[in-house]
Design an enzyme around this catalytic site. Structure first.
Site, mmCIF file in Angstrom:
data_model
loop_
_atom_site.group_PDB
_atom_site.id
_atom_site.type_symbol
_atom_site.label_atom_id
_atom_site.label_comp_id
_atom_site.label_asym_id
_atom_site.label_seq_id
_atom_site.Cartn_x
_atom_site.Cartn_y
_atom_site.Cartn_z
ATOM 1 N N THR A 151 -5.810 15.654 -17.684
ATOM 2 C CA THR A 151 -4.584 14.875 -16.756
ATOM 3 C C THR A 151 -3.562 15.294 -17.457
ATOM 4 O O THR A 151 -3.599 16.223 -18.562
ATOM 5 C CB THR A 151 -4.144 12.862 -17.690
ATOM 6 O OG1 THR A 151 -4.139 13.327 -19.191
ATOM 7 C CG2 THR A 151 -5.939 12.242 -17.496
ATOM 8 N N TYR A 152 -2.639 15.048 -16.614
ATOM 9 C CA TYR A 152 -1.210 15.975 -16.963
ATOM 10 C C TYR A 152 -0.075 14.567 -16.775
ATOM 11 O O TYR A 152 0.212 13.918 -15.832
ATOM 12 C CB TYR A 152 -0.987 16.736 -15.090
ATOM 13 C CG TYR A 152 0.435 17.740 -14.790
ATOM 14 C CD1 TYR A 152 0.371 18.320 -15.655
ATOM 15 C CD2 TYR A 152 0.889 17.369 -14.253
ATOM 16 C CE1 TYR A 152 1.258 19.835 -15.791
ATOM 17 C CE2 TYR A 152 2.436 17.703 -14.690
ATOM 18 C CZ TYR A 152 2.509 19.299 -14.898
ATOM 19 O OH TYR A 152 2.932 20.245 -15.049
ATOM 20 N N ALA A 168 0.890 12.305 -3.267
ATOM 21 C CA ALA A 168 0.194 13.267 -3.385
ATOM 22 C C ALA A 168 -0.528 13.608 -2.688
ATOM 23 O O ALA A 168 -1.225 15.094 -2.283
ATOM 24 C CB ALA A 168 -1.380 12.491 -3.770
ATOM 25 N N GLU A 187 -12.981 12.367 -18.618
ATOM 26 C CA GLU A 187 -11.766 12.017 -18.828
ATOM 27 C C GLU A 187 -10.888 12.269 -20.043
ATOM 28 O O GLU A 187 -11.245 11.208 -20.558
ATOM 29 C CB GLU A 187 -11.000 11.112 -17.260
ATOM 30 C CG GLU A 187 -9.725 11.675 -16.963
ATOM 31 C CD GLU A 187 -8.867 10.774 -16.360
ATOM 32 O OE1 GLU A 187 -9.633 10.898 -14.707
ATOM 33 O OE2 GLU A 187 -8.020 10.319 -15.756
ATOM 34 N N GLN A 195 -9.914 4.693 -9.029
ATOM 35 C CA GLN A 195 -9.139 4.351 -11.127
ATOM 36 C C GLN A 195 -9.775 3.455 -11.018
ATOM 37 O O GLN A 195 -11.431 3.068 -10.005
ATOM 38 C CB GLN A 195 -7.694 3.300 -9.849
ATOM 39 C CG GLN A 195 -7.327 2.114 -10.987
ATOM 40 C CD GLN A 195 -6.466 3.697 -11.931
ATOM 41 O OE1 GLN A 195 -6.954 3.957 -13.111
ATOM 42 N NE2 GLN A 195 -5.375 4.105 -11.405
ATOM 43 N N ARG A 199 0.450 12.046 -6.633
ATOM 44 C CA ARG A 199 1.471 11.831 -7.540
ATOM 45 C C ARG A 199 2.439 11.518 -8.510
ATOM 46 O O ARG A 199 3.032 12.154 -9.003
ATOM 47 C CB ARG A 199 1.684 10.447 -5.812
ATOM 48 C CG ARG A 199 3.579 10.552 -5.956
ATOM 49 C CD ARG A 199 3.707 8.876 -5.907
ATOM 50 N NE ARG A 199 3.434 8.123 -6.375
ATOM 51 C CZ ARG A 199 3.139 6.738 -5.920
ATOM 52 N NH1 ARG A 199 3.462 6.354 -5.009
ATOM 53 N NH2 ARG A 199 3.694 5.717 -6.767
HETATM 54 P P1 FAD Z 1 -0.385 8.569 -3.127
HETATM 55 O O1 FAD Z 1 -1.627 8.675 -3.015
HETATM 56 O O2 FAD Z 1 0.779 9.728 -3.103
HETATM 57 O O3 FAD Z 1 0.204 7.518 -3.000
HETATM 58 C C1 FAD Z 1 -0.341 5.919 -3.897
HETATM 59 C C2 FAD Z 1 0.452 4.437 -2.650
HETATM 60 O O4 FAD Z 1 1.901 4.741 -2.323
HETATM 61 C C3 FAD Z 1 -0.633 4.956 -1.610
HETATM 62 O O5 FAD Z 1 -1.891 4.580 -2.364
HETATM 63 C C4 FAD Z 1 -0.305 4.075 -0.497
HETATM 64 O O6 FAD Z 1 -0.656 2.673 -0.992
HETATM 65 C C5 FAD Z 1 1.166 4.791 -1.150
HETATM 66 N N1 FAD Z 1 1.508 5.206 -0.426
HETATM 67 C C6 FAD Z 1 1.901 6.674 -0.013
HETATM 68 N N2 FAD Z 1 2.552 7.438 0.646
HETATM 69 C C7 FAD Z 1 2.440 6.297 1.691
HETATM 70 C C8 FAD Z 1 2.986 6.427 2.929
HETATM 71 N N3 FAD Z 1 2.765 8.019 3.569
HETATM 72 N N4 FAD Z 1 2.208 5.529 4.212
HETATM 73 C C9 FAD Z 1 2.132 4.755 3.256
HETATM 74 N N5 FAD Z 1 2.031 4.082 1.758
HETATM 75 C C10 FAD Z 1 2.118 5.612 1.448
HETATM 76 N N6 FAD Z 1 -1.034 9.982 -13.380
HETATM 77 C C11 FAD Z 1 -0.922 10.351 -14.342
HETATM 78 O O7 FAD Z 1 0.886 10.722 -14.349
HETATM 79 N N7 FAD Z 1 -1.378 12.141 -14.542
HETATM 80 C C12 FAD Z 1 -2.752 11.909 -14.890
HETATM 81 O O8 FAD Z 1 -3.218 13.052 -14.842
HETATM 82 C C13 FAD Z 1 -2.993 11.053 -13.425
HETATM 83 N N8 FAD Z 1 -4.365 11.436 -13.111
HETATM 84 C C14 FAD Z 1 -5.201 10.045 -12.993
HETATM 85 C C15 FAD Z 1 -6.373 9.617 -12.288
HETATM 86 C C16 FAD Z 1 -6.731 9.448 -11.710
HETATM 87 C C17 FAD Z 1 -8.377 9.433 -10.867
HETATM 88 C C18 FAD Z 1 -6.389 8.425 -10.498
HETATM 89 C C19 FAD Z 1 -6.880 7.106 -9.918
HETATM 90 C C20 FAD Z 1 -4.696 8.429 -11.609
HETATM 91 C C21 FAD Z 1 -4.367 9.410 -12.156
HETATM 92 N N9 FAD Z 1 -3.244 8.953 -12.270
HETATM 93 C C22 FAD Z 1 -2.079 9.400 -13.348
HETATM 94 C C23 FAD Z 1 -2.031 7.930 -11.839
HETATM 95 C C24 FAD Z 1 -1.421 8.196 -11.251
HETATM 96 O O9 FAD Z 1 -0.547 8.548 -10.366
HETATM 97 C C25 FAD Z 1 -1.016 6.396 -10.645
HETATM 98 O O10 FAD Z 1 -2.266 5.829 -9.714
HETATM 99 C C26 FAD Z 1 0.027 6.998 -9.054
HETATM 100 O O11 FAD Z 1 0.632 5.750 -8.894
HETATM 101 C C27 FAD Z 1 -0.484 7.062 -7.547
HETATM 102 O O12 FAD Z 1 -0.868 8.300 -7.528
HETATM 103 P P2 FAD Z 1 -2.041 9.101 -5.910
HETATM 104 O O13 FAD Z 1 -2.381 10.402 -6.386
HETATM 105 O O14 FAD Z 1 -2.680 7.609 -5.347
HETATM 106 O O15 FAD Z 1 -0.263 8.717 -5.443
#
Ligand code: FAD
Length: 285
Positions: A48-49, A124, A17, A174, A107
């Site tokens: 990443t974005y 997300a 990455e 993560q 997200r």
């Molecule tokens: P989501 O899955 O939408 O939500 C995160 C958490 O919120 C869930 O685990 C849960 O606890 C809670 N939640 C959400 N919806 C609900 C629901 N309906 N009910 C109950 N609980 C809920 N960030 C960037 O800005 N750019 C990137 O390029 C980037 N790349 C990443 C790559 C990887 C492999 C990882 C692991 C993370 C990356 N991130 C990036 C960071 C990521 O954006 C953050 O970790 C963010 O806080 C959560 O993203 P997510 O997509 O898991 O969110």
């Protein structure tokens, strides 16, 4: 070029990455890093974005560079943060015309105190659904084996992650330093009927302050024994050696547990990532 599900079907994968750099010096370094790491023949690389779309253009450019110049499958990350539906639709259209086959739907995080009234998607999972309606791409999502830091409760987080992963083609975790958390997470998904491949993320711990900051943000454990070893190291070279050793041991454990691959967070540096890849069985050609 290739779909990540097909690559995973063919055997355990290696992926790296990167982040789109902010200036020309960073861009030069990333080009050198890509040249070095592509020699390990990784199955894919991801870019990443930036939250708020600050690196929207560069992410697309680097994805194209990786595919066209280094002949490696490249996957863009895309976040919900600060984007309207029309903006996301336009980004998807751009990637379609580039021939993208895979995307990581996230997200993203708004800086504290910042609000984004025009943002169309809150999670997300909603973004992934929107992409699914418009493409036939393989869609990956983020996984948080130690729980998401902003989760309302462990159970709510696990239910959300289970639902999200059930609809995704694969997930990338993560970074973490204990294979047992990964194993427990995958077993919990399995017990809930979800067998989506979960690729563990590995960050070679070479910089104590950086890992400490990121672990705190992500609510992942930075084991005391690793911190102590790094703090006692006399030179940067010694710290890198320790970081590589920790990452290699963790990677071996994860692959032995049956992880579908390993995803190495490079921070745009090649040396530690290259050494870890070689030791895990993906030598440079
Ligand atoms: P989501 O899955 O939408 O939500 C995160 C958490 O919120 C869930 O685990 C849960 O606890 C809670 N939640 C959400 N919806 C609900 C629901 N309906 N009910 C109950 N609980 C809920 N960030 C960037 O800005 N750019 C990137 O390029 C980037 N790349 C990443 C790559 C990887 C492999 C990882 C692991 C993370 C990356 N991130 C990036 C960071 C990521 O954006 C953050 O970790 C963010 O806080 C959560 O993203 P997510 O997509 O898991 O969110």
């Amino acid at each position: 070029m290739a779909r990540i599900t097909q690559l995973l079907d063919a055997g355990q994968t290696l992926s790296f990455e990167f982040s789109a750099p902010r200036d020309e010096v960073g861009a030069d370094r990333l080009r050198q890093t890509l040249a070095r790491l592509s020699r390990h023949r990784p199955q894919f690389m991801s870019v990443t974005y930036g939250a708020g779309g600050t690196t929207r253009g560069p992410t697309r450019d680097w994805v194209r560079t990786i595919r066209d110049h280094f002949q490696v499958e490249a996957m863009p990350h895309l976040t919900c943060v600060a984007h309207t539906r029309d903006e996301v639709a336009a980004i998807i259209k751009d990637y379609r015309s580039d021939g993208v086959d895979n995307i990581l739907a996230l997200r993203g995080d708004l800086p504290q105190g910042v609000e984004s009234p025009g943002q169309a998607f809150d999670t997300a999972a909603e973004l992934a659904d929107f992409i699914r309606e418009r493409t036939d791409w393989d869609i990956g999502v983020a996984a948080h084996p130690e729980g998401h830091p902003m989760a309302a409760s462990v159970e709510a987080d696990l239910s959300h992650q289970t639902r999200k992963l059930a609809r995704a083609d694969f997930a990338i975790t993560q970074f973490g330093y204990r294979a047992e958390y990964y194993e427990q997470f995958v077993n919990q998904l399995d017990a809930r009927g979800v067998q989506t491949p979960v690729i563990p993320g590995i960050m070679p711990p070479t910089n104590v302050a950086g890992i400490e900051r990121m672990s705190a943000l992500n609510a992942t454990e930075f084991p005391e024994e690793i911190r102590e070893r790094l703090e006692h190291a006399a030179t940067a070279a010694e710290r890198r050696e320790i970081g590589v050793e920790v990452a290699v041991n963790l990677g071996r454990e994860l692959l032995e547990l049956g992880a579908p691959g390993v995803h190495i967070y490079t921070m745009n540096f090649s040396r530690a990532a290259s050494e870890v890849a070689s030791a895990l069985g993906w030598p440079a050609d």
